[in-house]
Design an enzyme around this catalytic site. Sequence first.
Site, PDB file in Angstrom:
ATOM      1  N   HIS A 167      -6.100   7.505  -2.970  1.00  0.00           N
ATOM      2  CA  HIS A 167      -7.029   6.685  -2.205  1.00  0.00           C
ATOM      3  C   HIS A 167      -8.289   6.338  -2.977  1.00  0.00           C
ATOM      4  O   HIS A 167      -8.865   7.184  -3.644  1.00  0.00           O
ATOM      5  CB  HIS A 167      -7.438   7.423  -0.920  1.00  0.00           C
ATOM      6  N   HIS A 193       0.827  -1.210   0.000  1.00  0.00           N
ATOM      7  CA  HIS A 193       0.000   0.000   0.000  1.00  0.00           C
ATOM      8  C   HIS A 193       0.860   1.259   0.000  1.00  0.00           C
ATOM      9  O   HIS A 193       0.639   2.183  -0.793  1.00  0.00           O
ATOM     10  CB  HIS A 193      -0.917  -0.007   1.212  1.00  0.00           C
ATOM     11  N   GLU A 194       1.848   1.297   0.902  1.00  0.00           N
ATOM     12  CA  GLU A 194       2.688   2.494   0.989  1.00  0.00           C
ATOM     13  C   GLU A 194       3.565   2.647  -0.248  1.00  0.00           C
ATOM     14  O   GLU A 194       3.819   3.765  -0.714  1.00  0.00           O
ATOM     15  CB  GLU A 194       3.538   2.455   2.266  1.00  0.00           C
ATOM     16  N   HIS A 223       1.551   4.340  -2.875  1.00  0.00           N
ATOM     17  CA  HIS A 223       1.514   5.796  -2.722  1.00  0.00           C
ATOM     18  C   HIS A 223       2.738   6.418  -3.396  1.00  0.00           C
ATOM     19  O   HIS A 223       2.631   7.417  -4.101  1.00  0.00           O
ATOM     20  CB  HIS A 223       1.496   6.182  -1.249  1.00  0.00           C
TER      21      HIS A 223
END
Length: 437
Positions: free
Chosen positions: A201, A191-192, A195
Amino acid sequence: MKSLFKAFMALCFVMALNACKKNLETTDPAQNDAISSVKKGDSIIHKLVVDGQPNYVVEVNGTYYYSDDLIISQEQFNALKKLTVNNLSTQERSTIAQDFAATWPNATVYYQYPDPTTMTAAEYNSFVATIDNAFNKLTNATGIKFVKRTIQPEYIRFVKSGGNNSPLGWRKGGVNAINLYNYNMVGIVMHEIMHSLGVMHEQCRPDRDQYVIVDVSKVIPGYELNYNILSTYAGYGTFDFQSVMLYSSGDFAKDRTKPPMTKLDGTTFSGQRAGISAGDIAGLKSLYFPVVVSGIYRISPVYVSTKSLDIFGGSPADGTRIIIWPSHSNNNQKFVFRKDVHGYYQIKSLLDTNKVLTVRGAATASGTLVEFRTIANTDNQKFKLYNRGNEGFSFAPKHAPGLRLEVSGGGTSNATNVVVGTSNTTSQAQRFNLIKF
């Protein structure tokens, strides 16, 4: 990811927000309605209204949080502030918004493992194993490459921390410090990383209200930023309830019995943390590989899908204009994309692969014709592809980044000219679908 907008709450990160409030003066009194700031303890909550949508940014000791686990740079924050200006030109607004989060050149991300002196040997080994697992899953699923850094100035640096967060996207000369508390959970690590790849999101995509109900009045004050919408971004595919980047219904709720986010029928849902979904994969592929080297494509305006870009009369001569014409399978509607520098392509035709789409005379005026001309490797023959998700792509000539490929006047008649026009993210005449033969 079925969207370019995803999110997952930072499990153990809590910003220090106190109950006392103090209004701050805005730096531009003329923008009082669009920019406001409130001080809470050691933090400042900025509210920026962009195209009618409130965007919250929490500033903590000079770090700008666009959500609990998403950090933007000072330059990105200033860009958001600039987008609040009502009389900002359409061209400048479009350029700022579409360059807000950049992808990594050549779909290659350089990285550095965490400092082993900051943790035990067992922690370090677990951290490295989780990073490698995350990279392998992302590469196998999408083709994005992760390479250990040597001297590259732009890279990801992993840090064992008290929370989970990452900067947004690639920045020239920038080092993305990905802070991780849950360093042994591969879904959170992915997930990170996403980013840092430039992914936002899921619940923040502009079309989210077609799929979910969000009521920020039910959110703990100071955490509204987790539901920001930046209208100039675009989603890919339908809303993905299986995305690793989606919040659960009750996240950041004042009262867990009153969730801030539900499906349209009022039912709740939980975000999954096992790994990337099929939608996540599709979104990343669309973001990083909009076209393939071996692919042959038809280029169709999104608003008139039965027609396509066409080399007028099937003539391979220099200076032949580009028009729209009913779609067919002849070579004058078959295009290949030759990659140039980061994000830029030459657009060749199978009619004559020694020629490419060219802005006539390297002009920078709106309404200039696009023509077919012998390759000279000039900037007016190179186009940057801006991924508009479900809304197709827009094409910006390298010599005039404020312009976009456009069907003249948004016409639908046969032989309507293809030109370059002033960038306008709301114009369907500047959006095109790539249909692979």
